[in-house]
Structure formats: C-alpha cells, structure tokens
Design a protein around this motif. Structure first.
Motif, PDB file in Angstrom:
ATOM      1  N   HIS A 135     -34.454  73.032 112.691  1.00 51.29           N
ATOM      2  CA  HIS A 135     -35.745  73.416 112.127  1.00 51.29           C
ATOM      3  C   HIS A 135     -35.650  73.901 110.680  1.00 51.29           C
ATOM      4  CE1 HIS A 135     -37.068  74.291 116.574  1.00 51.29           C
ATOM      5  NE2 HIS A 135     -36.931  72.991 116.323  1.00 51.29           N
ATOM      6  N   THR A 136     -34.700  73.344 109.923  1.00 53.31           N
ATOM      7  CA  THR A 136     -34.570  73.677 108.500  1.00 53.31           C
ATOM      8  C   THR A 136     -35.253  72.591 107.659  1.00 53.31           C
ATOM      9  OG1 THR A 136     -32.548  72.415 108.065  1.00 53.31           O
ATOM     10  CG2 THR A 136     -32.269  74.610 109.028  1.00 53.31           C
ATOM     11  N   PRO A 137     -35.455  72.842 106.361  1.00 57.34           N
ATOM     12  CA  PRO A 137     -36.080  71.815 105.519  1.00 57.34           C
ATOM     13  C   PRO A 137     -35.218  70.567 105.343  1.00 57.34           C
ATOM     14  CG  PRO A 137     -35.372  73.695 104.205  1.00 57.34           C
ATOM     15  CD  PRO A 137     -35.258  74.101 105.637  1.00 57.34           C
ATOM     16  N   ASP A 138     -33.928  70.658 105.624  1.00 60.54           N
ATOM     17  CA  ASP A 138     -33.080  69.469 105.541  1.00 60.54           C
ATOM     18  C   ASP A 138     -33.150  68.628 106.807  1.00 60.54           C
ATOM     19  OD1 ASP A 138     -32.279  70.151 103.010  1.00 60.54           O
ATOM     20  OD2 ASP A 138     -30.139  69.938 103.411  1.00 60.54           O
ATOM     21  N   SER A 139     -33.521  69.248 107.924  1.00 60.76           N
ATOM     22  CA  SER A 139     -33.517  68.514 109.197  1.00 60.76           C
ATOM     23  C   SER A 139     -34.925  68.305 109.740  1.00 60.76           C
ATOM     24  CB  SER A 139     -32.685  69.275 110.235  1.00 60.76           C
ATOM     25  OG  SER A 139     -33.295  70.516 110.559  1.00 60.76           O
ATOM     26  N   SER A 140     -35.923  68.830 109.062  1.00 57.74           N
ATOM     27  CA  SER A 140     -37.284  68.845 109.620  1.00 57.74           C
ATOM     28  C   SER A 140     -38.334  68.618 108.532  1.00 57.74           C
ATOM     29  CB  SER A 140     -37.569  70.199 110.284  1.00 57.74           C
ATOM     30  OG  SER A 140     -36.509  70.617 111.104  1.00 57.74           O
ATOM     31  N   ARG A 141     -39.533  68.339 109.010  1.00 58.72           N
ATOM     32  CA  ARG A 141     -40.676  68.185 108.106  1.00 58.72           C
ATOM     33  C   ARG A 141     -41.809  69.053 108.663  1.00 58.72           C
ATOM     34  NH1 ARG A 141     -41.259  62.865 105.821  1.00 58.72           N
ATOM     35  NH2 ARG A 141     -40.135  62.249 107.706  1.00 58.72           N
ATOM     36  N   TYR A 142     -42.447  69.801 107.775  1.00 53.91           N
ATOM     37  CA  TYR A 142     -43.570  70.650 108.166  1.00 53.91           C
ATOM     38  C   TYR A 142     -44.804  70.277 107.351  1.00 53.91           C
ATOM     39  CZ  TYR A 142     -40.201  73.949 110.320  1.00 53.91           C
ATOM     40  OH  TYR A 142     -39.221  74.537 111.079  1.00 53.91           O
ATOM     41  N   PHE A 143     -45.977  70.303 107.999  1.00 51.94           N
ATOM     42  CA  PHE A 143     -47.254  70.208 107.303  1.00 51.94           C
ATOM     43  C   PHE A 143     -47.934  71.574 107.370  1.00 51.94           C
ATOM     44  CE2 PHE A 143     -47.970  65.457 108.495  1.00 51.94           C
ATOM     45  CZ  PHE A 143     -47.216  65.066 107.407  1.00 51.94           C
ATOM     46  N   TYR A 144     -48.771  71.865 106.369  1.00 54.43           N
ATOM     47  CA  TYR A 144     -49.644  73.026 106.459  1.00 54.43           C
ATOM     48  C   TYR A 144     -50.767  72.696 107.437  1.00 54.43           C
ATOM     49  CZ  TYR A 144     -47.445  75.392 102.497  1.00 54.43           C
ATOM     50  OH  TYR A 144     -46.548  76.032 101.684  1.00 54.43           O
ATOM     51  N   ALA A 145     -51.007  73.611 108.392  1.00 53.90           N
ATOM     52  CA  ALA A 145     -52.035  73.369 109.408  1.00 53.90           C
ATOM     53  C   ALA A 145     -53.444  73.463 108.810  1.00 53.90           C
ATOM     54  CB  ALA A 145     -51.873  74.366 110.558  1.00 53.90           C
ATOM     55  N   GLU A 146     -53.635  74.422 107.890  1.00 49.06           N
ATOM     56  CA  GLU A 146     -54.954  74.592 107.301  1.00 49.06           C
ATOM     57  C   GLU A 146     -55.331  73.355 106.477  1.00 49.06           C
ATOM     58  OE1 GLU A 146     -57.440  77.718 104.436  1.00 49.06           O
ATOM     59  OE2 GLU A 146     -55.314  78.061 104.855  1.00 49.06           O
ATOM     60  N   GLY A 147     -56.459  72.760 106.824  1.00 47.04           N
ATOM     61  CA  GLY A 147     -56.934  71.579 106.108  1.00 47.04           C
ATOM     62  C   GLY A 147     -56.331  70.269 106.593  1.00 47.04           C
ATOM     63  N   PHE A 148     -55.460  70.328 107.612  1.00 51.06           N
ATOM     64  CA  PHE A 148     -54.797  69.099 108.080  1.00 51.06           C
ATOM     65  C   PHE A 148     -55.828  68.058 108.553  1.00 51.06           C
ATOM     66  CE2 PHE A 148     -53.282  66.502 111.642  1.00 51.06           C
ATOM     67  CZ  PHE A 148     -52.201  65.856 111.056  1.00 51.06           C
ATOM     68  N   GLU A 149     -56.747  68.483 109.427  1.00 52.92           N
ATOM     69  CA  GLU A 149     -57.731  67.545 109.993  1.00 52.92           C
ATOM     70  C   GLU A 149     -58.611  66.947 108.896  1.00 52.92           C
ATOM     71  OE1 GLU A 149     -57.752  66.384 112.885  1.00 52.92           O
ATOM     72  OE2 GLU A 149     -56.490  67.772 114.025  1.00 52.92           O
ATOM     73  N   LYS A 150     -59.028  67.784 107.963  1.00 51.60           N
ATOM     74  CA  LYS A 150     -59.913  67.291 106.891  1.00 51.60           C
ATOM     75  C   LYS A 150     -59.187  66.275 106.020  1.00 51.60           C
ATOM     76  CE  LYS A 150     -63.101  68.822 103.291  1.00 51.60           C
ATOM     77  NZ  LYS A 150     -63.664  69.990 102.557  1.00 51.60           N
ATOM     78  N   ARG A 151     -57.921  66.577 105.694  1.00 55.03           N
ATOM     79  CA  ARG A 151     -57.152  65.625 104.876  1.00 55.03           C
ATOM     80  C   ARG A 151     -56.963  64.308 105.615  1.00 55.03           C
ATOM     81  NH1 ARG A 151     -54.762  70.549 103.118  1.00 55.03           N
ATOM     82  NH2 ARG A 151     -53.234  70.569 104.803  1.00 55.03           N
ATOM     83  N   GLN A 152     -56.775  64.367 106.926  1.00 55.92           N
ATOM     84  CA  GLN A 152     -56.647  63.134 107.710  1.00 55.92           C
ATOM     85  C   GLN A 152     -57.942  62.324 107.661  1.00 55.92           C
ATOM     86  OE1 GLN A 152     -53.354  62.697 107.837  1.00 55.92           O
ATOM     87  NE2 GLN A 152     -53.647  61.718 109.822  1.00 55.92           N
ATOM     88  N   GLN A 153     -59.054  63.007 107.834  1.00 57.73           N
ATOM     89  CA  GLN A 153     -60.357  62.323 107.831  1.00 57.73           C
ATOM     90  C   GLN A 153     -60.638  61.654 106.490  1.00 57.73           C
ATOM     91  OE1 GLN A 153     -63.189  65.348 108.916  1.00 57.73           O
ATOM     92  NE2 GLN A 153     -62.383  65.543 111.011  1.00 57.73           N
ATOM     93  N   LEU A 154     -60.213  62.321 105.412  1.00 57.15           N
ATOM     94  CA  LEU A 154     -60.468  61.786 104.068  1.00 57.15           C
ATOM     95  C   LEU A 154     -59.383  60.822 103.600  1.00 57.15           C
ATOM     96  CD1 LEU A 154     -61.687  65.093 102.323  1.00 57.15           C
ATOM     97  CD2 LEU A 154     -63.094  63.174 103.124  1.00 57.15           C
ATOM     98  N   GLY A 155     -58.345  60.654 104.422  1.00 54.37           N
ATOM     99  CA  GLY A 155     -57.243  59.785 104.038  1.00 54.37           C
ATOM    100  C   GLY A 155     -56.405  60.333 102.905  1.00 54.37           C
ATOM    101  N   GLU A 156     -56.392  61.658 102.783  1.00 52.58           N
ATOM    102  CA  GLU A 156     -55.626  62.299 101.709  1.00 52.58           C
ATOM    103  C   GLU A 156     -54.193  62.581 102.149  1.00 52.58           C
ATOM    104  OE1 GLU A 156     -59.429  64.677  99.709  1.00 52.58           O
ATOM    105  OE2 GLU A 156     -57.805  65.798 100.656  1.00 52.58           O
ATOM    106  N   LYS A 157     -53.347  62.779 101.164  1.00 52.71           N
ATOM    107  CA  LYS A 157     -51.948  63.104 101.427  1.00 52.71           C
ATOM    108  C   LYS A 157     -51.862  64.499 102.046  1.00 52.71           C
ATOM    109  CE  LYS A 157     -47.595  62.743  98.879  1.00 52.71           C
ATOM    110  NZ  LYS A 157     -47.012  62.528  97.535  1.00 52.71           N
ATOM    111  N   GLN A 158     -51.004  64.652 103.046  1.00 50.97           N
ATOM    112  CA  GLN A 158     -50.847  65.961 103.660  1.00 50.97           C
ATOM    113  C   GLN A 158     -49.982  66.875 102.803  1.00 50.97           C
ATOM    114  OE1 GLN A 158     -52.358  67.413 106.077  1.00 50.97           O
ATOM    115  NE2 GLN A 158     -53.482  65.633 106.835  1.00 50.97           N
ATOM    116  N   LYS A 159     -50.328  68.147 102.807  1.00 55.79           N
ATOM    117  CA  LYS A 159     -49.526  69.155 102.110  1.00 55.79           C
ATOM    118  C   LYS A 159     -48.351  69.512 103.019  1.00 55.79           C
ATOM    119  CE  LYS A 159     -49.906  73.651  99.834  1.00 55.79           C
ATOM    120  NZ  LYS A 159     -50.708  74.880  99.707  1.00 55.79           N
ATOM    121  N   GLN A 160     -47.146  69.315 102.520  1.00 55.55           N
ATOM    122  CA  GLN A 160     -46.005  69.511 103.400  1.00 55.55           C
ATOM    123  C   GLN A 160     -44.911  70.362 102.780  1.00 55.55           C
ATOM    124  OE1 GLN A 160     -42.981  66.258 103.823  1.00 55.55           O
ATOM    125  NE2 GLN A 160     -44.674  64.957 103.138  1.00 55.55           N
TER     126      GLN A 160
END
Length: 310
Positions: free
Chosen positions: A211-236
């Motif tokens: 669960h480190t940044p070298d072995s994992s990928r994280y997205f910010y949960a806030e705004g995730f659904e909206k960015r998906q709906q708009l087809g925007e890049k996820q903040k990670q």
C-alpha cells in the motif's frame, strides 16, 4: 549510499529501489533507498525522503493488516530500514485491481476484454470501478519487465500449488479490502496494488512493502463520481505522474530512448508528492529524519542482536 557489510551476512541483492541483505540465511535487512524507477529503469537522480516514506508507510500497513495474515516484518530500526523473516518467495506478484485504470485500461481500450485470464465486463469507462476487485497476476522478473500471467498458467507451471493459490488469493482480496477501508477513512480510494507472498516451512507470509505509492495507486474520493460523469482525469496519488512525465518526454524504457533531464525543481516536486501521499494515507504529518550511515548501521546491528536472543 554504499552497501553495508553485516556480521553473518550470507547474501546481498540490490533491487531497483531497495538494498536487501540476508543475515544467517534467516533474516532480511531491507533498506529503502531514495532511488526511483519507472518502466523498469532506475532514473538518474535520488528523490529526498522517498525511502523513508516507503519504509514507514509499509511498516504502518503491515502492522494494520497483521490480523489478516502473517507478514515478514519484525522491526523497523531506522527510518529507511526494516528487518524481518527470510521467506522462500512465490515468483509472482498478486496485482489486485478495484478500478479500470493503468495497464488494465490500456488493455481494455485496445479492444481486449480479458486480462490474465480474467474477463472484464463491457461498457466501462476509464477509472470505473469493477463490480468486484479482480486479481491480475504477473511474473516476478529478476531483470527486465514483469509479464502478465493467468491463474491457470501459474498452477500449470508449478509456480504456486493449487492449495497455496487458494490461500494467497484469499489473503490478497482481504488485504485489498482492508487497504480500501484504511484509504476511505482518509478520503482516498485504493485503486490497485500488488502483494508478494512467500513461505517458511508450511506457513505463508506476506512479504515486501504494501500500500505504498510505489506499489499502489490512490484516487481522491472527493469529486470522484463527478469527474467520472464529466469524463475528466481523476486526481490521484501514486507515482503515475512520474510515468506520465516520462511519456510526455518520449521515454517508456524502450531501446534507444533517452531518459529526460530531471531538474532540481522536478526532483523536489516528486519528493513533495511522496510526502503528500504519506500524510494523506497515514493521516499524520511527515517528520523527515536523516540518519548517518553509521547510525543506521548501528541501529540495525542492535536489532539483529536482539533477534538472535529471542
């Protein structure tokens, strides 16, 4: 940093980002360096505090998941050093994916719907969550690129027995569930990660960092659904931004390509991004520590002596 020489040292291995010492064929001393790699290539400059970030996140996560399965870690004597049990590793990585991102998306967007023998459902957009997390294993290459492999190939080639596969599959999914829970408490989504396992006698242990940044990928949960709906890049939060910078500068680790120049400003940016991930995932302020090589060595020796007495 120069390689150490420890009493009763039986092996030394320098990986892309870590130095691993075998002691008395029983213990491992793992030093997380400030080296950074991408596309299986070590980049030319060190990233300040990266080793400390990786080592301390891994120790935190191993402690938080020790009720799920046994793990290799025994102690963390210095900011960049960990000591633990030497296991016989399974020569595969258990890659768990909760979202259609990265390699899975590149495969999907090429028109394929199967990855490592796993069928991915149709109608998904980049970064959409899978109905349930999937496991897409890869081989653990000593040199060069890891390769995708299916469960059937793993068992058929004798890399893991069917019984052991059932255990590590169960462990990997439970670890991922716990990782998502820890991330959610900090306003993050654990998108994908990898786990490595090994054995001592008949017991399977979780190895390496988790669960480190070298072995994992994280997205910010806030705004995730909206960015998906708009087809925007996820903040990670991950080292994907380093890969993206390399790609933008025409480097993907292929023969004939040249690693782009890394300015001091860019190196500092990478360092700050690693620290940001530490603080977001752990939920505490990062406290930089810089020990001398002599002090790191002395702390490791002290811990090894204590292990010999137990």
């Amino acid at each position: 940093m120069a390689a150490f020489i420890f009493p009763n040292q039986t092996k030394f291995y320098q990986g892309k980002v870590r130095d691993v010492y075998t002691i008395d064929s029983r213990w491992l001393v793992m030093i997380a360096s400030d080296r950074i790699s991408a596309f299986d290539v070590i980049l030319p400059k060190l990233i300040p505090y990266k080793g400390q970030v990786l080592n301390q996140i891994a120790a935190y996560m191993l402690k938080a998941t020790k009720e799920i399965c046994p793990n290799w870690l025994m102690s963390m004597p210095a900011p960049t050093a960990s000591i633990g049990r030497k296991c016989i590793p399974f020569k595969i990585e258990m890659v768990v994916r909760g979202n259609l991102t990265g390699h899975a998306w590149r495969t999907y967007s090429s028109g394929k719907r199967e990855l490592c023998g796993v069928i991915m459902p149709g109608g998904l957009k980049e970064n959409d969550p899978f109905p349930t997390p999937i496991i897409t294993p890869s081989t653990k290459a000593q040199e060069g690129h890891d390769e995708d492999i299916s469960r059937e190939e793993i068992i058929g080639r004798g890399l893991v027995t069917e019984d052991d596969w059932q255990v590590i599959e169960n462990y990997a999914l439970k670890l991922f569930e716990k990782g998502k829970e820890i991330a959610a408490a900090q306003g993050l989504i654990l998108v994908d990660t990898k786990y490595e396992f090994g054995k001592i006698d008949d017991t399977i242990y979780l190895m390496d960092e988790i669960h480190t940044p070298d072995s994992s990928r994280y997205f910010y949960a806030e705004g995730f659904e909206k960015r998906q709906q708009l087809g925007e890049k996820q903040k990670q939060l991950s080292k994907e931004f380093v890969r993206e910078w390399l790609i933008a500068n025409n480097f993907m680790g292929k023969p004939g390509q040249t690693i782009p120049e890394m300015s001091d400003e860019w190196v500092n940016t990478i360092s700050q991004r690693y620290i940001e991930l530490y603080e977001k995932v752990i939920g505490k302020n990062f406290k930089p520590e810089q020990l001398s090589e002599e002090e790191t060595y002395d702390r490791i020796i002290e811990n090894l002596q204590e292990l010999e007495l137990t």
